[in-house]
Design a protein around this motif. Structure first.
Motif, PDB file in Angstrom:
ATOM      1  N   ALA A  20      -6.586   3.043   9.519  1.00  0.00           N
ATOM      2  CA  ALA A  20      -5.554   3.900   8.927  1.00  0.00           C
ATOM      3  C   ALA A  20      -4.232   3.130   8.814  1.00  0.00           C
ATOM      4  CB  ALA A  20      -5.375   5.166   9.752  1.00  0.00           C
ATOM      5  N   ALA A  21      -3.906   2.344   9.838  1.00  0.00           N
ATOM      6  CA  ALA A  21      -2.683   1.536   9.795  1.00  0.00           C
ATOM      7  C   ALA A  21      -2.760   0.509   8.663  1.00  0.00           C
ATOM      8  CB  ALA A  21      -2.449   0.858  11.134  1.00  0.00           C
ATOM      9  N   ALA A  22      -3.927  -0.091   8.468  1.00  0.00           N
ATOM     10  CA  ALA A  22      -4.098  -1.064   7.384  1.00  0.00           C
ATOM     11  C   ALA A  22      -3.923  -0.388   6.024  1.00  0.00           C
ATOM     12  CB  ALA A  22      -5.468  -1.732   7.483  1.00  0.00           C
ATOM     13  N   VAL A  23      -4.479   0.808   5.884  1.00  0.00           N
ATOM     14  CA  VAL A  23      -4.315   1.564   4.632  1.00  0.00           C
ATOM     15  C   VAL A  23      -2.832   1.833   4.393  1.00  0.00           C
ATOM     16  CG1 VAL A  23      -4.707   3.826   3.554  1.00  0.00           C
ATOM     17  CG2 VAL A  23      -6.615   2.596   4.577  1.00  0.00           C
ATOM     18  N   LEU A  24      -2.127   2.281   5.422  1.00  0.00           N
ATOM     19  CA  LEU A  24      -0.705   2.592   5.268  1.00  0.00           C
ATOM     20  C   LEU A  24       0.120   1.351   4.946  1.00  0.00           C
ATOM     21  CD1 LEU A  24      -0.135   5.272   8.027  1.00  0.00           C
ATOM     22  CD2 LEU A  24      -0.196   5.595   5.547  1.00  0.00           C
ATOM     23  N   ARG A  25      -0.178   0.229   5.597  1.00  0.00           N
ATOM     24  CA  ARG A  25       0.550  -1.014   5.287  1.00  0.00           C
ATOM     25  C   ARG A  25       0.365  -1.384   3.816  1.00  0.00           C
ATOM     26  NH1 ARG A  25      -1.262  -2.507  10.323  1.00  0.00           N
ATOM     27  NH2 ARG A  25      -3.049  -3.617   9.457  1.00  0.00           N
ATOM     28  N   SER A  26      -0.856  -1.276   3.333  1.00  0.00           N
ATOM     29  CA  SER A  26      -1.129  -1.607   1.929  1.00  0.00           C
ATOM     30  C   SER A  26      -0.439  -0.631   0.995  1.00  0.00           C
ATOM     31  CB  SER A  26      -2.637  -1.602   1.670  1.00  0.00           C
ATOM     32  OG  SER A  26      -3.270  -2.608   2.428  1.00  0.00           O
ATOM     33  N   ALA A  27      -0.476   0.654   1.339  1.00  0.00           N
ATOM     34  CA  ALA A  27       0.175   1.662   0.500  1.00  0.00           C
ATOM     35  C   ALA A  27       1.688   1.474   0.496  1.00  0.00           C
ATOM     36  CB  ALA A  27      -0.204   3.065   0.974  1.00  0.00           C
ATOM     37  N   LEU A  28       2.263   1.159   1.653  1.00  0.00           N
ATOM     38  CA  LEU A  28       3.705   0.897   1.717  1.00  0.00           C
ATOM     39  C   LEU A  28       4.098  -0.292   0.850  1.00  0.00           C
ATOM     40  CD1 LEU A  28       4.383   1.532   5.496  1.00  0.00           C
ATOM     41  CD2 LEU A  28       5.549   2.670   3.599  1.00  0.00           C
ATOM     42  N   ALA A  29       3.209  -1.273   0.756  1.00  0.00           N
ATOM     43  CA  ALA A  29       3.458  -2.457  -0.071  1.00  0.00           C
ATOM     44  C   ALA A  29       3.166  -2.193  -1.547  1.00  0.00           C
ATOM     45  CB  ALA A  29       2.617  -3.624   0.435  1.00  0.00           C
ATOM     46  N   GLY A  30       2.639  -1.006  -1.853  1.00  0.00           N
ATOM     47  CA  GLY A  30       2.309  -0.676  -3.237  1.00  0.00           C
ATOM     48  C   GLY A  30       1.048  -1.357  -3.727  1.00  0.00           C
ATOM     49  N   ASP A  31       0.183  -1.755  -2.820  1.00  0.00           N
ATOM     50  CA  ASP A  31      -1.035  -2.482  -3.164  1.00  0.00           C
ATOM     51  C   ASP A  31      -2.236  -1.545  -3.150  1.00  0.00           C
ATOM     52  OD1 ASP A  31      -3.129  -4.248  -3.510  1.00  0.00           O
ATOM     53  OD2 ASP A  31      -2.400  -5.687  -2.012  1.00  0.00           O
ATOM     54  N   GLY A  32      -2.433  -0.838  -4.256  1.00  0.00           N
ATOM     55  CA  GLY A  32      -3.538   0.107  -4.370  1.00  0.00           C
ATOM     56  C   GLY A  32      -4.897  -0.548  -4.221  1.00  0.00           C
ATOM     57  N   ASP A  33      -5.027  -1.780  -4.722  1.00  0.00           N
ATOM     58  CA  ASP A  33      -6.307  -2.473  -4.586  1.00  0.00           C
ATOM     59  C   ASP A  33      -6.650  -2.711  -3.118  1.00  0.00           C
ATOM     60  OD1 ASP A  33      -6.679  -2.561  -7.333  1.00  0.00           O
ATOM     61  OD2 ASP A  33      -5.858  -4.590  -7.538  1.00  0.00           O
ATOM     62  N   ALA A  34      -5.652  -3.042  -2.312  1.00  0.00           N
ATOM     63  CA  ALA A  34      -5.893  -3.261  -0.882  1.00  0.00           C
ATOM     64  C   ALA A  34      -6.227  -1.956  -0.175  1.00  0.00           C
ATOM     65  CB  ALA A  34      -4.689  -3.934  -0.231  1.00  0.00           C
ATOM     66  N   VAL A  35      -5.611  -0.848  -0.600  1.00  0.00           N
ATOM     67  CA  VAL A  35      -5.943   0.462  -0.028  1.00  0.00           C
ATOM     68  C   VAL A  35      -7.423   0.751  -0.274  1.00  0.00           C
ATOM     69  CG1 VAL A  35      -5.602   2.957  -0.242  1.00  0.00           C
ATOM     70  CG2 VAL A  35      -3.617   1.426  -0.192  1.00  0.00           C
ATOM     71  N   VAL A  36      -7.845   0.607  -1.520  1.00  0.00           N
ATOM     72  CA  VAL A  36      -9.244   0.861  -1.872  1.00  0.00           C
ATOM     73  C   VAL A  36     -10.148  -0.129  -1.150  1.00  0.00           C
ATOM     74  CG1 VAL A  36     -10.907   0.865  -3.777  1.00  0.00           C
ATOM     75  CG2 VAL A  36      -8.665   1.942  -4.077  1.00  0.00           C
ATOM     76  N   GLY A  37      -9.731  -1.391  -1.057  1.00  0.00           N
ATOM     77  CA  GLY A  37     -10.518  -2.404  -0.367  1.00  0.00           C
ATOM     78  C   GLY A  37     -10.720  -2.079   1.104  1.00  0.00           C
TER      79      GLY A  37
END
Length: 129
Positions: free
Chosen positions: A12-29
């Motif tokens: 969940a923290a990794a998802v949030l870090r990616s979302a905060l960075a605006g990296d939708g591909d990383a969220v999905v990844g």
């Protein structure tokens, strides 16, 4: 295989870090990696954790009604997030699981999870302001 509680929090923290960075591909990844490792049950745990982050602590007692103006006109993913977060706020895991399964069956789960991550970040930013 299911995830440990710490693994779920880390994901969940990794998802949030990616979302905060605006990296939708990383969220999905990240969600894809969770599914590969722990199946849909693991992704559900991460999504439930994001809903918990949105609702915050302490969880309101009793039945909660969340205000989502214009929700009936919103897209599937936005309506899904509103209902999923409402299920969390009302400690209604059965509804949360049903919503998760329906989005998966409809082929829209990735969009819903991406919207959930974005909504969680927006909530965190609003609280910090």
């Amino acid at each position: 295989m299911t995830e440990s509680p710490q693994q779920t929090l880390d994901d969940a923290a990794a998802v949030l870090r990616s979302a905060l960075a605006g990296d939708g591909d990383a969220v999905v990844g990240t969600f894809d990696a969770v599914v590969d490792r722990s199946g849909l049950a693991g992704a559900y745990g991460v999504a439930w954790c994001l809903a918990a982050t949105m609702v915050g602590e302490p969880v309101p007692a009793g039945v909660c009604a969340l205000d989502f103006p214009g929700i009936d006109e919103a897209g599937y993913d936005t309506r899904w997030v509103a209902r999923f977060v409402s299920a969390y706020a009302n400690a209604d895991a059965d509804t949360g699981e049903a919503l998760f399964g329906a989005a998966a069956a409809d082929g829209l789960l990735p969009d819903c999870l991406l919207t959930l991550a974005g909504s969680t970040v927006a909530t965190l930013r609003r609280r910090a302001a």
